[in-house]
Write an enzyme that holds these catalytic residues in place. Structure first.
Site, PDB file in Angstrom:
ATOM      1  N   ARG A  81      -2.284  -3.630  24.725  1.00  0.00           N
ATOM      2  CA  ARG A  81      -2.114  -3.779  23.335  1.00  0.00           C
ATOM      3  C   ARG A  81      -4.042  -3.000  23.324  1.00  0.00           C
ATOM      4  O   ARG A  81      -3.825  -2.135  22.475  1.00  0.00           O
ATOM      5  CB  ARG A  81      -2.449  -5.202  23.045  1.00  0.00           C
ATOM      6  CG  ARG A  81      -1.309  -5.426  23.110  1.00  0.00           C
ATOM      7  CD  ARG A  81      -1.076  -7.097  22.408  1.00  0.00           C
ATOM      8  NE  ARG A  81       0.132  -7.608  21.466  1.00  0.00           N
ATOM      9  CZ  ARG A  81       0.328  -8.846  21.302  1.00  0.00           C
ATOM     10  NH1 ARG A  81       0.317  -9.907  21.333  1.00  0.00           N
ATOM     11  NH2 ARG A  81       2.275  -8.749  21.101  1.00  0.00           N
ATOM     12  N   LYS A 129      21.813 -15.254  19.731  1.00  0.00           N
ATOM     13  CA  LYS A 129      21.928 -16.360  18.083  1.00  0.00           C
ATOM     14  C   LYS A 129      22.191 -15.256  17.167  1.00  0.00           C
ATOM     15  O   LYS A 129      21.909 -14.348  16.811  1.00  0.00           O
ATOM     16  CB  LYS A 129      21.405 -17.192  17.665  1.00  0.00           C
ATOM     17  CG  LYS A 129      21.427 -18.328  18.816  1.00  0.00           C
ATOM     18  CD  LYS A 129      20.690 -19.701  18.517  1.00  0.00           C
ATOM     19  CE  LYS A 129      21.065 -21.152  19.159  1.00  0.00           C
ATOM     20  NZ  LYS A 129      19.313 -22.268  18.644  1.00  0.00           N
ATOM     21  N   GLY A 169      10.264  -8.682  20.643  1.00  0.00           N
ATOM     22  CA  GLY A 169      10.882  -9.774  21.598  1.00  0.00           C
ATOM     23  C   GLY A 169      11.229  -9.463  22.886  1.00  0.00           C
ATOM     24  O   GLY A 169      10.986  -8.384  23.930  1.00  0.00           O
ATOM     25  N   GLY A 179       7.428 -10.055  15.660  1.00  0.00           N
ATOM     26  CA  GLY A 179       7.908 -10.910  14.705  1.00  0.00           C
ATOM     27  C   GLY A 179       7.737  -9.375  13.592  1.00  0.00           C
ATOM     28  O   GLY A 179       8.515 -10.153  12.328  1.00  0.00           O
TER      29      GLY A 179
HETATM   30  P1  AMP Z   1      17.090 -13.268  21.059  1.00  0.00           P
HETATM   31  O1  AMP Z   1      15.270 -13.837  21.288  1.00  0.00           O
HETATM   32  O2  AMP Z   1      17.408 -13.237  20.225  1.00  0.00           O
HETATM   33  O3  AMP Z   1      16.336 -11.696  21.623  1.00  0.00           O
HETATM   34  O4  AMP Z   1      17.752 -13.726  22.128  1.00  0.00           O
HETATM   35  C1  AMP Z   1      17.375 -13.417  24.327  1.00  0.00           C
HETATM   36  C2  AMP Z   1      18.386 -13.818  24.839  1.00  0.00           C
HETATM   37  O5  AMP Z   1      19.419 -13.934  24.640  1.00  0.00           O
HETATM   38  C3  AMP Z   1      18.172 -13.375  26.180  1.00  0.00           C
HETATM   39  O6  AMP Z   1      16.758 -14.732  27.336  1.00  0.00           O
HETATM   40  C4  AMP Z   1      19.063 -13.901  27.405  1.00  0.00           C
HETATM   41  O7  AMP Z   1      18.880 -14.355  28.235  1.00  0.00           O
HETATM   42  C5  AMP Z   1      19.847 -14.572  25.851  1.00  0.00           C
HETATM   43  N1  AMP Z   1      21.232 -14.345  26.040  1.00  0.00           N
HETATM   44  C6  AMP Z   1      21.914 -12.676  26.559  1.00  0.00           C
HETATM   45  N2  AMP Z   1      23.165 -13.517  26.379  1.00  0.00           N
HETATM   46  C7  AMP Z   1      23.616 -14.278  26.426  1.00  0.00           C
HETATM   47  C8  AMP Z   1      25.022 -14.851  26.661  1.00  0.00           C
HETATM   48  N3  AMP Z   1      26.535 -14.483  26.784  1.00  0.00           N
HETATM   49  N4  AMP Z   1      24.635 -16.152  26.661  1.00  0.00           N
HETATM   50  C9  AMP Z   1      23.686 -16.470  27.196  1.00  0.00           C
HETATM   51  N5  AMP Z   1      22.200 -16.271  26.184  1.00  0.00           N
HETATM   52  C10 AMP Z   1      22.394 -15.524  26.417  1.00  0.00           C
END
Ligand code: AMP
Length: 396
Positions: free
Chosen positions: A35, A198, A354, A377
């Site tokens: 940064r 999610k 992220g 964010g």
């Molecule tokens: P996000 O913060 O929504 O971008 O989610 C990132 C996280 O999603 C990471 O820590 C991954 O380990 C998790 N992730 C990716 N694929 C899967 C999966 N098939 N099942 C559970 N977690 C997952």
């Protein structure tokens, strides 16, 4: 857009909002100075013009109180090393000490103010506090994309005290341009790759970008809500049952808007959410009970490869599998490789938000994509179509 090059800083004091919220170890040494490096070009331009730089930032979450552990004095040497100038430091970001330190500052010199968040007024966006900050410079420069989505005193409110003398720093301008390339001006076909855990956390992004893209790759944990929505069997995979209707609606909207949606056809299924779990490759819609999909399978990766290599503009947000565990990292690494290949052949690629940034750094793709966003964010809110207050304040 008001940018740094619109101004000559000769004999001027630039009040620059930087994002020096850097990680420190237990000896208070900076463990990752990216940064600081990212803000360097802006600071150098001011100094080369014959001006001086007053740097303001936050560090951590001191919640409006002084906290020796979160003093920006810890990073003075790291900033000095990065920009090649011995940086001065003042123990408060407002008040008489700060005013005196600024008055004593000569052309070519750099002053770092103490942590803005030692004052609760900073995060409240307090106008009187912003006015005090505004007394510390002739021209206000915002170069902190990571906090551009916050209407804080130093990121947003302070700008109103510089009606004619405010601009974006190089870093912030680059972030805005990169997002603009994906959302408005990018060469077609435009592809968005969305992964992560999610659907619920990505829904606003999906709805906003459907109007702007030609192809959408869905990966990661999000996959299973879409598969279940289409009648597939997802075993014990992560699935948001309350988002199934929404997933159907997204697929319907995508069809109406002419967006091709690409969803995994096979997955690496595991018998536990564990680094040492047993694994097997199965069809994405026939995952046995007791098993869960944790990474994209080989046929899926071949399909995704074709789409990625055919795209001219690529946005990547969210890992394709549980990349933190070696057994389930291959999909995310493969996607990084395909994007790197497309970039080499002239496509524009933006990675942001992220965990995908963490993955890109971990697997060494940082210099093989066109742009890696520095703001988690802020990037997500931009993709959601929100106007960031820090950006709006400069444009006002
Ligand atoms: P996000 O913060 O929504 O971008 O989610 C990132 C996280 O999603 C990471 O820590 C991954 O380990 C998790 N992730 C990716 N694929 C899967 C999966 N098939 N099942 C559970 N977690 C997952």
């Amino acid at each position: 857009m008001k940018v740094l090059n619109d101004f000559n800083f000769d004999n001027k004091k630039a009040l620059i909002r930087v994002d020096f919220n850097v990680p420190l170890n237990d000896k208070f040494e900076v463990t990752d100075n990216s940064r600081i490096e990212a803000a360097k070009p802006t600071i150098i331009k001011v100094l080369e013009d014959g001006g001086s730089a007053v740097l303001m930032s936050h560090l951590g979450r001191p919640d409006g109180k002084s906290n020796a552990d979160l003093s920006l004095s810890h990073i003075v040497d790291a900033v000095s090393d990065a920009i090649g100038v011995t940086v001065k430091f003042v123990s408060d970001c407002v008040g008489e000490v700060a005013k005196k330190a600024v008055a004593d500052l000569k052309s070519g010199e750099v002053l770092l103010l103490e942590n803005l968040r030692f004052h609760s007024e900073e995060e409240k966006g307090d106008e009187a506090f912003a006015e005090k900050l505004s007394q510390l410079g002739d021209i206000y420069v915002n170069d902190a994309f990571g906090t551009a989505h916050r209407a804080h005193a130093s990121t947003t409110v302070v700008a109103k005290f510089f009606p004619e003398a405010k601009c974006f720093g190089y870093l912030l301008a680059k972030e805005i341009e990169a997002i603009d390339k994906v959302m408005a001006t990018g060469e077609k076909p435009v592809l968005a790759i969305l992964g992560g855990a999610k659907v619920s956390s990505k829904i606003t992004i999906i709805e906003n970008i459907l109007d702007k893209i030609d192809d959408l790759i869905i990966g990661g944990g999000m996959t299973y809500t879409f598969i279940k929505a289409q009648g597939g069997k997802v075993g014990d995979s992560i699935c948001e049952d309350d988002k199934i209707d929404l997933a159907m609606e997204i697929l319907k909207q995508a069809k109406e808007k002419g967006v091709n949606v690409h969803i995994p056809v096979d997955v690496i299924a595991a018998d536990a959410f564990d680094a040492n779990a047993n694994t097997q490759v199965v069809d994405v819609d026939k995952i046995p009970d007791g098993w869960q999909g944790l990474d994209a399978g080989p046929d899926t990766l071949q399909n995704f490869k074709k789409v990625i290599l055919a795209s001219k503009t690529i946005l990547w947000n969210g890992p394709i599998g549980v990349f933190e565990m070696e057994k389930f990292a291959a999909g995310t690494i493969a996607i990084g490789n395909y994007i790197a290949e497309a970039t080499k052949e002239g496509s524009f690629s933006l990675v942001g938000g992220g965990d995908s940034v963490a993955a890109v750094k971990q697997f060494g793709f940082e210099n093989k994509v066109s742009y890696v966003s520095t703001g988690g964010g802020a990037m997500l809110e931009s993709l959601e179509g929100k106007t960031l207050p820090g950006i709006a304040a400069i444009l006002a």
